[in-house]
Design a protein around this motif. Sequence first.
Motif, PDB file in Angstrom:
ATOM      1  N   UNK A 345     -18.971  -4.492   3.101  1.00 16.92           N
ATOM      2  CA  UNK A 345     -17.787  -4.921   3.733  1.00 16.92           C
ATOM      3  C   UNK A 345     -16.773  -3.933   3.227  1.00 16.92           C
ATOM      4  N   UNK A 346     -16.182  -3.037   4.126  1.00  9.71           N
ATOM      5  CA  UNK A 346     -14.919  -2.032   3.822  1.00  9.71           C
ATOM      6  C   UNK A 346     -14.109  -1.825   4.789  1.00  9.71           C
ATOM      7  N   UNK A 347     -12.534  -1.881   4.421  1.00  5.08           N
ATOM      8  CA  UNK A 347     -11.929  -1.192   5.963  1.00  5.08           C
ATOM      9  C   UNK A 347     -11.156  -2.597   6.085  1.00  5.08           C
ATOM     10  N   UNK A 348     -11.531  -3.761   5.758  1.00  6.98           N
ATOM     11  CA  UNK A 348     -10.909  -4.769   6.029  1.00  6.98           C
ATOM     12  C   UNK A 348      -9.281  -5.188   5.939  1.00  6.98           C
ATOM     13  N   UNK A 349      -8.491  -4.330   5.066  1.00  4.02           N
ATOM     14  CA  UNK A 349      -7.456  -4.888   4.521  1.00  4.02           C
ATOM     15  C   UNK A 349      -6.491  -4.282   5.166  1.00  4.02           C
ATOM     16  N   UNK A 350      -7.275  -3.580   6.439  1.00  2.00           N
ATOM     17  CA  UNK A 350      -5.797  -3.345   7.575  1.00  2.00           C
ATOM     18  C   UNK A 350      -6.229  -3.568   8.463  1.00  2.00           C
ATOM     19  N   UNK A 351      -7.137  -4.955   8.457  1.00  4.86           N
ATOM     20  CA  UNK A 351      -7.150  -5.478  10.031  1.00  4.86           C
ATOM     21  C   UNK A 351      -6.930  -6.797   9.570  1.00  4.86           C
ATOM     22  N   UNK A 352      -7.539  -7.899  10.650  1.00  8.49           N
ATOM     23  CA  UNK A 352      -7.590  -9.371  10.294  1.00  8.49           C
ATOM     24  C   UNK A 352      -6.383 -10.122  10.536  1.00  8.49           C
ATOM     25  N   UNK A 353      -6.162 -11.136   9.638  1.00  7.70           N
ATOM     26  CA  UNK A 353      -4.660 -11.541   9.525  1.00  7.70           C
ATOM     27  C   UNK A 353      -4.473 -11.102   8.496  1.00  7.70           C
ATOM     28  N   UNK A 354      -4.639 -10.795   7.516  1.00  4.28           N
ATOM     29  CA  UNK A 354      -3.834 -10.398   6.290  1.00  4.28           C
ATOM     30  C   UNK A 354      -3.407  -8.453   6.328  1.00  4.28           C
ATOM     31  N   UNK A 355      -4.072  -8.282   7.470  1.00  2.04           N
ATOM     32  CA  UNK A 355      -3.332  -6.490   7.336  1.00  2.04           C
ATOM     33  C   UNK A 355      -1.420  -6.731   7.426  1.00  2.04           C
ATOM     34  N   UNK A 356      -1.345  -5.908   6.820  1.00  2.00           N
ATOM     35  CA  UNK A 356       0.340  -6.167   6.272  1.00  2.00           C
ATOM     36  C   UNK A 356       1.190  -7.023   5.215  1.00  2.00           C
ATOM     37  N   UNK A 357      -0.089  -7.983   4.638  1.00  2.00           N
ATOM     38  CA  UNK A 357       1.005  -9.186   3.979  1.00  2.00           C
ATOM     39  C   UNK A 357      -0.488  -8.709   1.747  1.00  2.00           C
ATOM     40  N   UNK A 358      -1.491  -8.347   2.428  1.00  2.00           N
ATOM     41  CA  UNK A 358      -3.239  -8.298   1.211  1.00  2.00           C
ATOM     42  C   UNK A 358      -1.919  -7.810   0.192  1.00  2.00           C
ATOM     43  N   UNK A 359      -1.160  -6.705   0.094  1.00  2.00           N
ATOM     44  CA  UNK A 359      -1.019  -6.142  -0.991  1.00  2.00           C
ATOM     45  C   UNK A 359       0.561  -7.420  -1.354  1.00  2.00           C
ATOM     46  N   UNK A 360       0.861  -8.360  -1.386  1.00  2.00           N
ATOM     47  CA  UNK A 360       1.302  -9.092  -1.395  1.00  2.00           C
ATOM     48  C   UNK A 360       1.016  -9.602  -2.545  1.00  2.00           C
ATOM     49  N   UNK A 361      -0.503 -10.063  -2.364  1.00  2.00           N
ATOM     50  CA  UNK A 361      -1.502 -11.317  -3.381  1.00  2.00           C
ATOM     51  C   UNK A 361      -2.538 -10.315  -4.230  1.00  2.00           C
ATOM     52  N   UNK A 362      -2.432 -11.741  -5.672  1.00  2.00           N
ATOM     53  CA  UNK A 362      -2.419 -12.761  -5.491  1.00  2.00           C
ATOM     54  C   UNK A 362      -0.441 -13.055  -6.372  1.00  2.00           C
TER      55      UNK A 362
END
Length: 368
Positions: A345-362
């Motif tokens: 499973x790759x490339x999910x960081x740019x789509x789905x509910x976490x796109x645009x905010x995943x880099x802020x976590x944890x």
Amino acid sequence: MSKILNSSGQGPETYLPPPLHYIPPKPAHYDAIEEAKMVIFPMMEDLLLKSNLSSLDIDILIVNCSGLCPSPSLTSLVVNKFKLRPNVKSFNISGMGCSASMIALGLAHNLLLVHQESNAVVLSTEILTTGWYSGNERPKLVINCLFRMGGAAILLSNRKLARKKSKYQVIWTSRAQQAINDWAYKSAFREEDSNGLTGVTLNKDILEAASDMIRAQLIALGSFMLPTWEKLKFVTSIAKKKYWKKSAEIYVPNFKTIIQHFCLPVSGKPVIREIGKGLRLGDRETEAALATLHRFGNQSSSSLLYELAYIEAKERVKKGDRVWMLGMGSGPKCTSIVLECIKPIIGESKKGPWAGSIYKYPALAFNS
């Protein structure tokens, strides 16, 4: 309510439906139906687009929502909007609380064992509009603070070509409930207060009930998946506590030897920490739950799917990895599902509910 919110672990970007933006809130049945459309329709459209399916390809439809049970049902709302086939097998699940999505997935899994060459869609959400409590009894005010808008759509299939496109396969499901005990049955209860205002009362017994149900899930999961030496340690510790030393602690097996990723109930920061401690999990294992709570709040049953999306967005799920999803809800009841990843499973960081905010976590989740 301010005290609860300040210690809840929720961030400033969670969502409430429009009727709850007013002071005081103005919940009505019409607004609840509009909220359902606002959540369910887009996620259904997104699922059909991503899976390259037509609405006519759906054989089984399951919608779960605890707080809103209209007539016609939410499944009828979806069938009418997307013009599903007249012979689609539809199921509407209500009153199951935060465990409902796992119950719905278990139901879909069982139905697919019976109906061959079928596609099953599960739509999991919680409608908040009509669940607002406008009174002053403290045990009922907690619900106002914890829950936020959200929803998830899941496609399960047993068609021959499905395995090539699927991310996971279901390898284990389990359910436990405590409604047989009066004290547990009353631990989370929808009722009227002294002024006739309806709300959900949460009392301290819910923690004991949750502990008992999680223990039952651990025993079931352990007997199914743990290596022999871990089983022996566990059984020996139970026997010791029961027959020799009442104060002895029950051995908690190292489930990280068989499970790589954990999706835990998003019932508040202290609860997540306590469950993690009880399961001997570290910060990495509880990270998805804390991040989901901070970014989206407690979205009831769909929160577990947001956690799964978080782990995917971090690109941590590898082929062969197992994900344990643990849901707890009113009743009280506890439901588990274990998924096994069957493709990278790759490339999910740019789509789905976490796109645009995943880099802020944890960082944000741990600092909240």
